[in-house]
Design a protein around this motif. Structure first.
Motif, short mmCIF file in Angstrom:
data_model
loop_
_atom_site.label_atom_id
_atom_site.label_comp_id
_atom_site.label_asym_id
_atom_site.label_seq_id
_atom_site.Cartn_x
_atom_site.Cartn_y
_atom_site.Cartn_z
N PRO A 136 0.86 -1.34 -0.15
CA PRO A 136 -0.13 0.06 -0.04
C PRO A 136 1.00 1.36 0.10
CG PRO A 136 -0.92 -1.76 1.60
CD PRO A 136 0.50 -2.17 1.02
N ALA A 137 1.99 1.27 0.78
CA ALA A 137 2.85 2.53 0.85
C ALA A 137 3.46 2.69 -0.51
CB ALA A 137 4.04 2.07 1.74
N ALA A 138 4.02 1.51 -1.07
CA ALA A 138 4.54 1.91 -2.50
C ALA A 138 3.66 2.25 -3.57
CB ALA A 138 5.12 0.49 -3.06
N THR A 139 2.18 1.68 -3.57
CA THR A 139 1.19 2.24 -4.48
C THR A 139 0.89 3.75 -4.24
OG1 THR A 139 0.31 0.06 -4.42
CG2 THR A 139 -1.15 1.92 -5.05
N THR A 140 0.90 4.19 -2.94
CA THR A 140 0.44 5.61 -2.73
C THR A 140 1.70 6.57 -3.01
OG1 THR A 140 -0.76 4.82 -0.42
CG2 THR A 140 0.07 7.33 -0.71
N LEU A 141 2.74 6.13 -2.91
CA LEU A 141 4.19 6.92 -3.28
C LEU A 141 3.85 7.06 -4.95
CD1 LEU A 141 6.77 8.28 -2.82
CD2 LEU A 141 7.95 5.92 -2.90
N THR A 142 3.67 5.89 -5.76
CA THR A 142 3.51 5.94 -7.08
C THR A 142 2.57 7.09 -7.32
OG1 THR A 142 4.26 3.72 -7.50
CG2 THR A 142 3.28 4.54 -9.10
N ALA A 143 1.39 6.98 -6.79
CA ALA A 143 0.30 7.74 -6.96
C ALA A 143 0.67 9.35 -6.71
CB ALA A 143 -1.02 7.41 -6.41
N ASP A 144 1.26 9.53 -5.55
CA ASP A 144 1.75 10.97 -5.28
C ASP A 144 2.68 11.46 -6.32
OD1 ASP A 144 0.24 10.87 -3.21
OD2 ASP A 144 1.88 10.20 -1.77
N LYS A 145 3.64 10.34 -6.74
CA LYS A 145 4.61 11.14 -7.85
C LYS A 145 3.94 11.29 -9.15
CE LYS A 145 8.87 8.61 -6.31
NZ LYS A 145 9.81 7.78 -6.58
N SER A 146 3.06 10.54 -9.58
CA SER A 146 2.35 11.00 -10.55
C SER A 146 1.42 11.99 -10.65
CB SER A 146 1.31 9.63 -10.97
OG SER A 146 0.48 9.91 -12.05
N ALA A 147 0.69 12.36 -9.52
CA ALA A 147 0.08 13.54 -9.29
C ALA A 147 0.68 14.60 -9.24
CB ALA A 147 -0.61 13.43 -7.90
N PHE A 148 1.97 14.78 -8.58
CA PHE A 148 2.86 15.71 -8.74
C PHE A 148 3.35 16.14 -10.17
CE2 PHE A 148 3.92 15.43 -4.11
CZ PHE A 148 3.74 16.93 -3.81
N ARG A 149 3.76 14.84 -10.75
CA ARG A 149 4.16 15.12 -12.26
C ARG A 149 3.00 15.76 -12.93
NH1 ARG A 149 3.49 12.60 -17.03
NH2 ARG A 149 5.25 12.34 -18.61
N GLN A 150 1.95 15.37 -12.64
CA GLN A 150 0.63 16.09 -13.55
C GLN A 150 0.48 17.74 -13.37
OE1 GLN A 150 -0.95 14.40 -16.36
NE2 GLN A 150 -1.39 16.52 -16.63
N ARG A 151 0.78 17.96 -12.23
CA ARG A 151 0.75 19.14 -11.72
C ARG A 151 1.57 19.97 -12.10
NH1 ARG A 151 0.49 18.94 -4.96
NH2 ARG A 151 1.19 21.16 -5.38
N LEU A 152 2.86 19.46 -12.38
CA LEU A 152 3.87 20.14 -13.27
C LEU A 152 3.77 20.58 -14.56
CD1 LEU A 152 6.79 18.57 -11.36
CD2 LEU A 152 6.38 20.84 -11.12
N LEU A 153 3.14 19.34 -15.19
CA LEU A 153 2.65 19.75 -16.38
C LEU A 153 1.70 20.54 -16.58
CD1 LEU A 153 2.76 15.68 -17.63
CD2 LEU A 153 4.62 17.51 -17.93
N ASP A 154 0.47 20.51 -16.05
CA ASP A 154 -0.55 21.42 -15.86
C ASP A 154 -0.04 22.92 -15.70
OD1 ASP A 154 -2.25 19.40 -16.38
OD2 ASP A 154 -3.10 19.40 -14.21
N ALA A 155 0.80 23.09 -14.80
CA ALA A 155 1.20 24.51 -14.53
C ALA A 155 2.11 25.02 -15.78
CB ALA A 155 2.20 24.39 -13.36
N LEU A 156 2.94 23.91 -16.58
CA LEU A 156 3.69 24.66 -17.69
C LEU A 156 2.60 24.96 -18.73
CD1 LEU A 156 5.79 25.07 -19.21
CD2 LEU A 156 6.02 22.25 -19.69
N GLU A 157 1.68 24.11 -18.87
CA GLU A 157 0.70 24.47 -19.93
C GLU A 157 -0.19 25.78 -19.65
OE1 GLU A 157 -2.98 22.41 -22.60
OE2 GLU A 157 -1.96 21.33 -20.89
N ALA A 158 -0.31 26.07 -18.29
CA ALA A 158 -0.96 27.26 -17.92
C ALA A 158 -0.02 28.37 -18.39
CB ALA A 158 -1.40 27.12 -16.58
#
Length: 203
Positions: free
Chosen positions: A5-27
């Motif tokens: 569960p911890a590894a799954t959560t970490l992967t999800a968090d990394k994916s979320a941060f990555r998407q936030r960075l991409l969204d911020a760049l697009e904005a």
């Protein structure tokens, strides 16, 4: 081995941060254009830190390439889902082109950045453009191998013809947008030209 569960959560968090960075760049691109956008702008828009940024991307350019790659994949998915494989082949061509134009016009700043800013990436641009073209070639090839195209004596469509088709459409829309027009202005012309290029030749 199943993920913890911890590894799954970490992967999800990394994916979320990555998407936030991409969204911020697009904005940021939409607000001030890619050339004026800095890592600081991206970090500020994503409400995170430079450390987090560099955990995901080596540079602003790498973030830009990732954004465009993801956008390209999304566009291909939208086009594929918009085409009804049971429809007459000419209608499928229109569906594909209309979906392509609609998906591009939904993200106008990114579309302009593809045209204006990607060449400045140098070697990275060549890899990005080649990968994008290969993805579209595979998509068009799959559509052209459908029953309706085969029944009309068209499919499977050759790789060379697909490249000619995609290259022509890309240049037509790029010139139209650069001259201040909209991609949708060339919808009918793009459909007619594509049908003419794909239509079986007499004899």
């Amino acid at each position: 081995m199943n993920s913890t569960p911890a590894a799954t959560t970490l992967t999800a968090d990394k994916s979320a941060f990555r998407q936030r960075l991409l969204d911020a760049l697009e904005a940021a691109i939409a607000e001030q254009g890619y050339p004026k956008t800095t890592v600081a702008d991206i970090v500020r828009g994503a409400r995170t830190s430079r450390r987090t940024f560099y955990e995901h991307f080596d540079s602003r350019e790498a973030c830009f390439v990732a954004l465009l790659s993801d956008a390209n994949a999304d566009q291909v998915t939208q086009i594929s889902e918009a085409v009804d494989p049971s429809a007459p082949w000419q209608k499928q061509v229109r569906q594909a082109i209309e979906a392509w134009i609609s998906s591009a016009e939904a993200r106008p700043a990114l579309m302009l950045s593809w045209i204006r800013d990607v060449p400045s990436l140098g070697a990275a641009a060549r890899h990005l453009q080649r990968d994008a073209m290969e993805t579209f070639i595979a998509m068009v090839g799959a559509l052209g191998a459908g029953d309706e195209f085969r029944a009309a004596g068209i499919g499977p469509v050759s790789r060379r013809r697909i490249i000619m088709l995609l290259g022509g459409l890309r240049e037509l829309t790029a010139i139209t947008v650069e001259e201040g027009g909209r991609m949708s202005d060339v919808t009918d012309e793009a459909v007619d030209a594509s049908i003419a290029l794909l239509r079986p030749q007499a004899g």
